[in-house]
Design a protein around this motif. Structure first.
Motif, PDB file in Angstrom:
ATOM      1  N   ARG A   1      -2.146 -21.275   6.533  1.00 37.88           N
ATOM      2  CA  ARG A   1      -1.744 -22.667   6.770  1.00 37.88           C
ATOM      3  C   ARG A   1      -1.747 -23.497   5.482  1.00 37.88           C
ATOM      4  NH1 ARG A   1      -4.843 -26.435  11.210  1.00 37.88           N
ATOM      5  NH2 ARG A   1      -3.573 -28.314  11.011  1.00 37.88           N
ATOM      6  N   VAL A   2      -2.647 -23.164   4.547  1.00 41.03           N
ATOM      7  CA  VAL A   2      -2.688 -23.904   3.283  1.00 41.03           C
ATOM      8  C   VAL A   2      -1.917 -23.178   2.182  1.00 41.03           C
ATOM      9  CG1 VAL A   2      -4.877 -25.004   3.875  1.00 41.03           C
ATOM     10  CG2 VAL A   2      -4.898 -22.893   2.518  1.00 41.03           C
ATOM     11  N   GLY A   3      -1.099 -22.202   2.572  1.00 41.81           N
ATOM     12  CA  GLY A   3      -0.217 -21.545   1.624  1.00 41.81           C
ATOM     13  C   GLY A   3      -0.814 -20.397   0.850  1.00 41.81           C
ATOM     14  N   LEU A   4      -1.917 -19.835   1.343  1.00 44.51           N
ATOM     15  CA  LEU A   4      -2.585 -18.748   0.621  1.00 44.51           C
ATOM     16  C   LEU A   4      -2.666 -17.472   1.468  1.00 44.51           C
ATOM     17  CD1 LEU A   4      -5.494 -20.664  -1.151  1.00 44.51           C
ATOM     18  CD2 LEU A   4      -3.379 -19.826  -2.166  1.00 44.51           C
ATOM     19  N   GLY A   5      -1.696 -17.284   2.333  1.00 41.57           N
ATOM     20  CA  GLY A   5      -1.700 -16.104   3.191  1.00 41.57           C
ATOM     21  C   GLY A   5      -1.610 -14.796   2.435  1.00 41.57           C
ATOM     22  N   ALA A   6      -1.080 -14.857   1.208  1.00 39.87           N
ATOM     23  CA  ALA A   6      -0.953 -13.644   0.399  1.00 39.87           C
ATOM     24  C   ALA A   6      -2.141 -13.434  -0.531  1.00 39.87           C
ATOM     25  CB  ALA A   6       0.338 -13.711  -0.426  1.00 39.87           C
ATOM     26  N   ARG A   7      -3.155 -14.300  -0.436  1.00 34.18           N
ATOM     27  CA  ARG A   7      -4.291 -14.237  -1.375  1.00 34.18           C
ATOM     28  C   ARG A   7      -5.612 -14.014  -0.649  1.00 34.18           C
ATOM     29  NH1 ARG A   7      -3.342 -13.795  -6.563  1.00 34.18           N
ATOM     30  NH2 ARG A   7      -4.067 -15.743  -7.499  1.00 34.18           N
ATOM     31  N   LEU A   8      -5.556 -13.462   0.537  1.00 33.42           N
ATOM     32  CA  LEU A   8      -6.752 -13.333   1.363  1.00 33.42           C
ATOM     33  C   LEU A   8      -7.879 -12.581   0.670  1.00 33.42           C
ATOM     34  CD1 LEU A   8      -5.237 -12.422   4.866  1.00 33.42           C
ATOM     35  CD2 LEU A   8      -5.672 -14.692   3.888  1.00 33.42           C
ATOM     36  N   ASP A   9      -7.543 -11.522  -0.018  1.00 36.25           N
ATOM     37  CA  ASP A   9      -8.563 -10.640  -0.585  1.00 36.25           C
ATOM     38  C   ASP A   9      -8.794 -10.874  -2.071  1.00 36.25           C
ATOM     39  OD1 ASP A   9      -9.043  -9.265   1.864  1.00 36.25           O
ATOM     40  OD2 ASP A   9      -7.152  -8.200   1.592  1.00 36.25           O
ATOM     41  N   THR A  10      -8.436 -12.061  -2.549  1.00 35.15           N
ATOM     42  CA  THR A  10      -8.603 -12.425  -3.952  1.00 35.15           C
ATOM     43  C   THR A  10      -9.910 -13.183  -4.140  1.00 35.15           C
ATOM     44  OG1 THR A  10      -6.205 -12.634  -4.150  1.00 35.15           O
ATOM     45  CG2 THR A  10      -7.535 -13.574  -5.923  1.00 35.15           C
ATOM     46  N   ILE A  11     -10.673 -12.825  -5.173  1.00 38.88           N
ATOM     47  CA  ILE A  11     -11.921 -13.539  -5.447  1.00 38.88           C
ATOM     48  C   ILE A  11     -11.619 -14.824  -6.228  1.00 38.88           C
ATOM     49  CG2 ILE A  11     -13.340 -11.451  -5.379  1.00 38.88           C
ATOM     50  CD1 ILE A  11     -13.338 -11.454  -8.426  1.00 38.88           C
TER      51      ILE A  11
ATOM     52  N   PHE B   1     -16.729 -30.519   4.694  1.00 39.18           N
ATOM     53  CA  PHE B   1     -16.982 -31.101   3.378  1.00 39.18           C
ATOM     54  C   PHE B   1     -16.091 -30.446   2.328  1.00 39.18           C
ATOM     55  CE2 PHE B   1     -20.799 -31.695   5.853  1.00 39.18           C
ATOM     56  CZ  PHE B   1     -21.256 -32.969   5.510  1.00 39.18           C
ATOM     57  N   VAL B   2     -15.475 -31.285   1.484  1.00 38.30           N
ATOM     58  CA  VAL B   2     -14.690 -30.807   0.341  1.00 38.30           C
ATOM     59  C   VAL B   2     -15.234 -31.498  -0.896  1.00 38.30           C
ATOM     60  CG1 VAL B   2     -12.405 -30.587  -0.702  1.00 38.30           C
ATOM     61  CG2 VAL B   2     -12.641 -30.538   1.788  1.00 38.30           C
ATOM     62  N   PHE B   3     -15.603 -30.715  -1.913  1.00 35.41           N
ATOM     63  CA  PHE B   3     -16.241 -31.277  -3.094  1.00 35.41           C
ATOM     64  C   PHE B   3     -15.374 -31.093  -4.339  1.00 35.41           C
ATOM     65  CE2 PHE B   3     -19.562 -29.797  -0.198  1.00 35.41           C
ATOM     66  CZ  PHE B   3     -20.307 -30.961  -0.026  1.00 35.41           C
ATOM     67  N   GLN B   4     -15.701 -31.873  -5.388  1.00 38.01           N
ATOM     68  CA  GLN B   4     -15.010 -31.739  -6.672  1.00 38.01           C
ATOM     69  C   GLN B   4     -15.213 -30.337  -7.229  1.00 38.01           C
ATOM     70  OE1 GLN B   4     -16.049 -34.716  -9.577  1.00 38.01           O
ATOM     71  NE2 GLN B   4     -15.329 -33.507 -11.288  1.00 38.01           N
ATOM     72  N   GLN B   5     -16.457 -29.878  -7.267  1.00 33.72           N
ATOM     73  CA  GLN B   5     -16.746 -28.502  -7.634  1.00 33.72           C
ATOM     74  C   GLN B   5     -16.576 -27.674  -6.369  1.00 33.72           C
ATOM     75  OE1 GLN B   5     -17.069 -27.865 -10.771  1.00 33.72           O
ATOM     76  NE2 GLN B   5     -17.070 -30.060 -11.256  1.00 33.72           N
ATOM     77  N   PHE B   6     -15.716 -26.679  -6.428  1.00 33.72           N
ATOM     78  CA  PHE B   6     -15.232 -26.024  -5.217  1.00 33.72           C
ATOM     79  C   PHE B   6     -16.328 -25.344  -4.402  1.00 33.72           C
ATOM     80  CE2 PHE B   6     -11.967 -25.437  -8.675  1.00 33.72           C
ATOM     81  CZ  PHE B   6     -11.315 -26.632  -8.412  1.00 33.72           C
ATOM     82  N   ASN B   7     -17.432 -24.951  -5.084  1.00 30.81           N
ATOM     83  CA  ASN B   7     -18.585 -24.370  -4.386  1.00 30.81           C
ATOM     84  C   ASN B   7     -18.220 -23.130  -3.581  1.00 30.81           C
ATOM     85  OD1 ASN B   7     -20.224 -26.395  -5.419  1.00 30.81           O
ATOM     86  ND2 ASN B   7     -20.013 -27.696  -3.622  1.00 30.81           N
ATOM     87  N   LEU B   8     -17.316 -22.317  -4.134  1.00 29.64           N
ATOM     88  CA  LEU B   8     -16.969 -21.058  -3.472  1.00 29.64           C
ATOM     89  C   LEU B   8     -17.967 -19.981  -3.869  1.00 29.64           C
ATOM     90  CD1 LEU B   8     -13.086 -21.050  -4.002  1.00 29.64           C
ATOM     91  CD2 LEU B   8     -14.394 -21.926  -2.052  1.00 29.64           C
ATOM     92  N   LEU B   9     -18.152 -19.022  -2.993  1.00 28.83           N
ATOM     93  CA  LEU B   9     -19.022 -17.880  -3.301  1.00 28.83           C
ATOM     94  C   LEU B   9     -18.267 -16.964  -4.261  1.00 28.83           C
ATOM     95  CD1 LEU B   9     -20.249 -17.228   0.337  1.00 28.83           C
ATOM     96  CD2 LEU B   9     -21.504 -18.374  -1.497  1.00 28.83           C
ATOM     97  N   PRO B  10     -18.764 -16.790  -5.482  1.00 27.66           N
ATOM     98  CA  PRO B  10     -17.969 -16.121  -6.530  1.00 27.66           C
ATOM     99  C   PRO B  10     -17.642 -14.665  -6.252  1.00 27.66           C
ATOM    100  CG  PRO B  10     -20.220 -16.484  -7.279  1.00 27.66           C
ATOM    101  CD  PRO B  10     -20.069 -17.240  -5.994  1.00 27.66           C
ATOM    102  N   ARG B  11     -18.474 -13.964  -5.520  1.00 26.92           N
ATOM    103  CA  ARG B  11     -18.255 -12.535  -5.298  1.00 26.92           C
ATOM    104  C   ARG B  11     -17.647 -12.249  -3.926  1.00 26.92           C
ATOM    105  NH1 ARG B  11     -23.584  -9.566  -7.998  1.00 26.92           N
ATOM    106  NH2 ARG B  11     -23.377 -10.546 -10.071  1.00 26.92           N
ATOM    107  N   ARG B  12     -17.206 -13.287  -3.263  1.00 26.08           N
ATOM    108  CA  ARG B  12     -16.578 -13.131  -1.958  1.00 26.08           C
ATOM    109  C   ARG B  12     -15.101 -13.476  -2.061  1.00 26.08           C
ATOM    110  NH1 ARG B  12     -20.676 -10.915  -1.479  1.00 26.08           N
ATOM    111  NH2 ARG B  12     -22.295 -11.163   0.116  1.00 26.08           N
ATOM    112  N   THR B  13     -14.294 -12.797  -1.293  1.00 24.48           N
ATOM    113  CA  THR B  13     -12.856 -13.054  -1.303  1.00 24.48           C
ATOM    114  C   THR B  13     -12.547 -14.407  -0.665  1.00 24.48           C
ATOM    115  OG1 THR B  13     -12.520 -12.018   0.854  1.00 24.48           O
ATOM    116  CG2 THR B  13     -12.400 -10.581  -1.102  1.00 24.48           C
TER     117      THR B  13
ATOM    118  N   VAL C   1     -13.748 -18.582   3.442  1.00 19.97           N
ATOM    119  CA  VAL C   1     -13.324 -19.453   4.537  1.00 19.97           C
ATOM    120  C   VAL C   1     -14.029 -19.085   5.829  1.00 19.97           C
ATOM    121  CG1 VAL C   1     -11.340 -20.194   5.915  1.00 19.97           C
ATOM    122  CG2 VAL C   1     -11.113 -19.924   3.442  1.00 19.97           C
ATOM    123  N   ALA C   2     -14.296 -17.818   6.037  1.00 16.19           N
ATOM    124  CA  ALA C   2     -14.966 -17.366   7.262  1.00 16.19           C
ATOM    125  C   ALA C   2     -16.454 -17.689   7.274  1.00 16.19           C
ATOM    126  CB  ALA C   2     -14.760 -15.868   7.447  1.00 16.19           C
TER     127      ALA C   2
END
Length: 229
Positions: A132-142, A90-102, A107-108
């Motif tokens: 693969r989606v171009g964020l290999g350098a941003r793994l640990d970014t919140i 599922f992909v939503f308009q509001q990204f629904n990411l966990l704010p305090r997780r990298t 993704v995990a």
């Protein structure tokens, strides 16, 4: 055989006064593996209800829904939930990411419910998907340190990490500017095509719908071919 097939599907809700409100009426839809289908409709047309039915979040009140030839009406409880987790991203308009997780932790997250090797290698798998989606350098970014487009790419990586057979995207570019939105859609279409997954995009924007292989219109709960000019 289609990846998924709706035949005469209806969905209605019962009102407090005892009346019945139809949301979907006689919907027919067949989507093949690897196909990108866009459904365009205005607010209140039944788009979200259709997505919920497709994603096994709601059940039709009439008609039939087959997923890989399996009648979903026979699915109950944990079996239904397990199939939803295995088959759908599922992909939503509001990204629904966990704010305090990298980014990599977000993704995990779906892999926390996996078993065996998939569970043990979840961080590596998530990192590979972000690369693969171009964020290999941003793994640990919140999330708050990422742009809107980057956050949506994290959401796409999260949706794809379990290699679903169907990806449901609900207004995935609604929170993005036009240029970023087109880039995100191109990425989503490319990534799902590489995995052989069907992609169904729910949108109000005919320009976004035009990027799909096939465009459908949902109006007053009825699905027809084509989109408004």
């Amino acid at each position: 055989m289609s990846q998924l097939e709706l035949t005469g599907v209806g969905r209605e809700v019962r009102l407090p006064d005892g009346g019945v409100l139809p949301i979907l009426t006689g919907v027919d839809l067949a989507v093949d593996a690897g196909e990108h289908v866009a459904v365009v409709g205005r607010s209140g047309s039944g788009k979200s209800t259709l997505l919920n039915v497709l994603g096994l979040l709601d059940s039709p009140t009439s008609g039939a829904y087959l997923l890989d030839g399996q009648d979903t009406a026979r699915l109950r409880g944990r079996r239904r939930a397990r199939l939803r987790g295995e088959c759908f991203g599922f992909v939503f308009q509001q990204f629904n990411l966990l704010p305090r997780r990298t980014a990599v932790e977000n993704v995990a997250a779906p892999l926390l419910y996996a078993r065996g090797r998939a569970f043990l290698t979840r961080r590596r798998t998530a990192a590979e998907m972000l690369d693969r989606v171009g964020l290999g350098a941003r793994l640990d970014t919140i999330p708050e340190k990422l742009s809107g487009g980057e956050q949506q790419r994290v959401a796409i990586a999260r949706a794809l990490v379990r290699r679903p057979r169907v990806v449901l995207a609900d207004e995935p570019t609604g929170a993005l500017d036009v240029e970023t939105g087109r880039a995100v859609m191109a990425l989503l279409a490319e990534a799902t095509a590489e995995q052989g997954a069907a992609l169904i995009t729910i949108t109000h924007d005919p320009a976004i719908a035009a990027l799909a292989d096939r465009q459908l219109r949902l109006a007053a709960g009825r699905l027809t071919a084509g989109v408004p000019a």
